[in-house]
Write a protein that holds these residues in place. Structure first.
Motif, PDB file in Angstrom:
ATOM      1  N   VAL A 110       0.844  -1.201   0.000  1.00 32.42           N
ATOM      2  CA  VAL A 110       0.000   0.000   0.000  1.00 32.42           C
ATOM      3  C   VAL A 110       0.877   1.247   0.000  1.00 32.42           C
ATOM      4  O   VAL A 110       0.631   2.191  -0.759  1.00 32.42           O
ATOM      5  CB  VAL A 110      -0.959  -0.002   1.212  1.00 32.42           C
ATOM      6  CG1 VAL A 110      -1.631   1.344   1.388  1.00 32.42           C
ATOM      7  CG2 VAL A 110      -1.994  -1.099   1.056  1.00 32.42           C
ATOM      8  N   PHE A 111       1.917   1.253   0.840  1.00 35.09           N
ATOM      9  CA  PHE A 111       2.821   2.396   0.870  1.00 35.09           C
ATOM     10  C   PHE A 111       3.471   2.607  -0.495  1.00 35.09           C
ATOM     11  O   PHE A 111       3.561   3.746  -0.978  1.00 35.09           O
ATOM     12  CB  PHE A 111       3.901   2.195   1.934  1.00 35.09           C
ATOM     13  CG  PHE A 111       4.969   3.250   1.893  1.00 35.09           C
ATOM     14  CD1 PHE A 111       4.734   4.494   2.438  1.00 35.09           C
ATOM     15  CD2 PHE A 111       6.190   2.996   1.295  1.00 35.09           C
ATOM     16  CE1 PHE A 111       5.708   5.476   2.402  1.00 35.09           C
ATOM     17  CE2 PHE A 111       7.167   3.970   1.248  1.00 35.09           C
ATOM     18  CZ  PHE A 111       6.929   5.213   1.805  1.00 35.09           C
ATOM     19  N   GLY A 112       3.920   1.542  -1.134  1.00 40.47           N
ATOM     20  CA  GLY A 112       4.558   1.649  -2.443  1.00 40.47           C
ATOM     21  C   GLY A 112       3.608   2.201  -3.494  1.00 40.47           C
ATOM     22  O   GLY A 112       3.998   3.027  -4.318  1.00 40.47           O
ATOM     23  N   ALA A 113       2.349   1.768  -3.467  1.00 38.75           N
ATOM     24  CA  ALA A 113       1.371   2.256  -4.441  1.00 38.75           C
ATOM     25  C   ALA A 113       1.077   3.738  -4.231  1.00 38.75           C
ATOM     26  O   ALA A 113       1.054   4.521  -5.189  1.00 38.75           O
ATOM     27  CB  ALA A 113       0.084   1.440  -4.347  1.00 38.75           C
ATOM     28  N   VAL A 114       0.880   4.147  -2.987  1.00 38.44           N
ATOM     29  CA  VAL A 114       0.603   5.558  -2.698  1.00 38.44           C
ATOM     30  C   VAL A 114       1.826   6.412  -3.043  1.00 38.44           C
ATOM     31  O   VAL A 114       1.704   7.500  -3.618  1.00 38.44           O
ATOM     32  CB  VAL A 114       0.195   5.750  -1.223  1.00 38.44           C
ATOM     33  CG1 VAL A 114       0.133   7.212  -0.837  1.00 38.44           C
ATOM     34  CG2 VAL A 114      -1.140   5.073  -0.970  1.00 38.44           C
ATOM     35  N   PHE A 115       3.019   5.922  -2.723  1.00 44.19           N
ATOM     36  CA  PHE A 115       4.241   6.655  -3.019  1.00 44.19           C
ATOM     37  C   PHE A 115       4.427   6.823  -4.525  1.00 44.19           C
ATOM     38  O   PHE A 115       4.805   7.903  -4.999  1.00 44.19           O
ATOM     39  CB  PHE A 115       5.448   5.936  -2.414  1.00 44.19           C
ATOM     40  CG  PHE A 115       6.730   6.702  -2.535  1.00 44.19           C
ATOM     41  CD1 PHE A 115       7.027   7.700  -1.628  1.00 44.19           C
ATOM     42  CD2 PHE A 115       7.619   6.428  -3.547  1.00 44.19           C
ATOM     43  CE1 PHE A 115       8.199   8.415  -1.730  1.00 44.19           C
ATOM     44  CE2 PHE A 115       8.797   7.137  -3.666  1.00 44.19           C
ATOM     45  CZ  PHE A 115       9.087   8.137  -2.750  1.00 44.19           C
ATOM     46  N   ALA A 116       4.143   5.784  -5.301  1.00 43.61           N
ATOM     47  CA  ALA A 116       4.283   5.867  -6.756  1.00 43.61           C
ATOM     48  C   ALA A 116       3.290   6.864  -7.343  1.00 43.61           C
ATOM     49  O   ALA A 116       3.638   7.656  -8.228  1.00 43.61           O
ATOM     50  CB  ALA A 116       4.082   4.484  -7.375  1.00 43.61           C
TER      51      ALA A 116
ATOM     52  N   ASN B   7       1.869   9.447  -5.763  1.00 46.41           N
ATOM     53  CA  ASN B   7       2.290  10.777  -5.333  1.00 46.41           C
ATOM     54  C   ASN B   7       3.494  11.252  -6.144  1.00 46.41           C
ATOM     55  O   ASN B   7       3.566  12.413  -6.540  1.00 46.41           O
ATOM     56  CB  ASN B   7       2.620  10.749  -3.840  1.00 46.41           C
ATOM     57  CG  ASN B   7       2.954  12.117  -3.309  1.00 46.41           C
ATOM     58  OD1 ASN B   7       2.325  13.090  -3.682  1.00 46.41           O
ATOM     59  ND2 ASN B   7       3.939  12.185  -2.448  1.00 46.41           N
ATOM     60  N   SER B   8       4.430  10.377  -6.412  1.00 41.24           N
ATOM     61  CA  SER B   8       5.623  10.745  -7.164  1.00 41.24           C
ATOM     62  C   SER B   8       5.280  11.138  -8.594  1.00 41.24           C
ATOM     63  O   SER B   8       5.831  12.104  -9.135  1.00 41.24           O
ATOM     64  CB  SER B   8       6.613   9.580  -7.156  1.00 41.24           C
ATOM     65  OG  SER B   8       7.771   9.917  -7.872  1.00 41.24           O
ATOM     66  N   SER B   9       4.369  10.416  -9.217  1.00 41.18           N
ATOM     67  CA  SER B   9       4.010  10.742 -10.599  1.00 41.18           C
ATOM     68  C   SER B   9       3.269  12.073 -10.684  1.00 41.18           C
ATOM     69  O   SER B   9       3.528  12.876 -11.574  1.00 41.18           O
ATOM     70  CB  SER B   9       3.186   9.615 -11.218  1.00 41.18           C
ATOM     71  OG  SER B   9       1.961   9.475 -10.546  1.00 41.18           O
ATOM     72  N   VAL B  10       2.367  12.335  -9.758  1.00 39.91           N
ATOM     73  CA  VAL B  10       1.660  13.619  -9.739  1.00 39.91           C
ATOM     74  C   VAL B  10       2.653  14.750  -9.460  1.00 39.91           C
ATOM     75  O   VAL B  10       2.610  15.808 -10.084  1.00 39.91           O
ATOM     76  CB  VAL B  10       0.527  13.610  -8.688  1.00 39.91           C
ATOM     77  CG1 VAL B  10      -0.048  14.995  -8.468  1.00 39.91           C
ATOM     78  CG2 VAL B  10      -0.566  12.646  -9.112  1.00 39.91           C
ATOM     79  N   HIS B  11       3.566  14.518  -8.546  1.00 38.08           N
ATOM     80  CA  HIS B  11       4.579  15.514  -8.201  1.00 38.08           C
ATOM     81  C   HIS B  11       5.443  15.852  -9.411  1.00 38.08           C
ATOM     82  O   HIS B  11       5.709  17.028  -9.693  1.00 38.08           O
ATOM     83  CB  HIS B  11       5.430  14.957  -7.057  1.00 38.08           C
ATOM     84  CG  HIS B  11       6.493  15.869  -6.602  1.00 38.08           C
ATOM     85  ND1 HIS B  11       7.788  15.749  -7.028  1.00 38.08           N
ATOM     86  CD2 HIS B  11       6.456  16.912  -5.763  1.00 38.08           C
ATOM     87  CE1 HIS B  11       8.509  16.689  -6.462  1.00 38.08           C
ATOM     88  NE2 HIS B  11       7.732  17.407  -5.694  1.00 38.08           N
ATOM     89  N   SER B  12       5.895  14.862 -10.150  1.00 32.17           N
ATOM     90  CA  SER B  12       6.719  15.105 -11.341  1.00 32.17           C
ATOM     91  C   SER B  12       5.929  15.865 -12.403  1.00 32.17           C
ATOM     92  O   SER B  12       6.466  16.764 -13.051  1.00 32.17           O
ATOM     93  CB  SER B  12       7.229  13.783 -11.907  1.00 32.17           C
ATOM     94  OG  SER B  12       8.072  13.154 -10.987  1.00 32.17           O
ATOM     95  N   TYR B  13       4.679  15.507 -12.577  1.00 36.45           N
ATOM     96  CA  TYR B  13       3.840  16.215 -13.548  1.00 36.45           C
ATOM     97  C   TYR B  13       3.717  17.685 -13.167  1.00 36.45           C
ATOM     98  O   TYR B  13       3.874  18.572 -14.005  1.00 36.45           O
ATOM     99  CB  TYR B  13       2.449  15.576 -13.652  1.00 36.45           C
ATOM    100  CG  TYR B  13       1.482  16.464 -14.384  1.00 36.45           C
ATOM    101  CD1 TYR B  13       1.534  16.590 -15.765  1.00 36.45           C
ATOM    102  CD2 TYR B  13       0.551  17.220 -13.680  1.00 36.45           C
ATOM    103  CE1 TYR B  13       0.670  17.436 -16.438  1.00 36.45           C
ATOM    104  CE2 TYR B  13      -0.321  18.063 -14.344  1.00 36.45           C
ATOM    105  CZ  TYR B  13      -0.254  18.164 -15.718  1.00 36.45           C
ATOM    106  OH  TYR B  13      -1.104  19.010 -16.374  1.00 36.45           O
TER     107      TYR B  13
END
Length: 118
Positions: free
Chosen positions: A35-41, A43-49
């Motif tokens: 769950v942590f990995g999915a949420v982190f991924a 969040n990371s993609s939205v952040h990069s965008y």
């Protein structure tokens, strides 16, 4: 791949008799890591965008460089402030964290996207 290696090591530690682990604790640990990995991924993609969407076209590398410098300074400040907050053992710690979250929210809302060329 690294995630699976780390998850496997933590599962082995949690299941060891010295840690008092059981099959249930392994399932909770692995589930929590997934769950942590999915949420982190996500969040990371939205952040990069957002990082690339809010930079100007002709000076993107300068904007991204400034972002990474500000990110490093923010991490340092966050580390120092979290250590300071952890030294106080009372409920004011939660209020201080809330103030910093509110400040981050206000500063983030103040960011305006650059004007698009016509």
């Amino acid at each position: 791949m690294n995630f699976l290696v780390i998850a496997g090591l933590w599962a082995a530690l949690a299941a060891s008799p010295a840690a008092g682990g059981s099959a249930g604790s392994i399932a909770v640990l692995i589930g929590g890591l997934l769950v942590f990995g999915a949420v982190f991924a996500l969040n990371s993609s939205v952040h990069s965008y957002l990082l690339l969407a809010l930079t100007g076209g002709e000076k993107t590398s300068a904007d991204v460089g400034f972002y990474y410098a500000a990110n490093a300074a923010g991490r340092l400040a966050g580390t120092l402030l979290s250590g300071w907050c952890a030294t106080w053992r009372d409920t004011r710690r939660l209020l201080r964290a809330g103030v910093f979250l509110l400040l981050a929210f206000i500063l983030t809302r103040a960011i305006q996207p650059p004007p698009q060329p016509v």
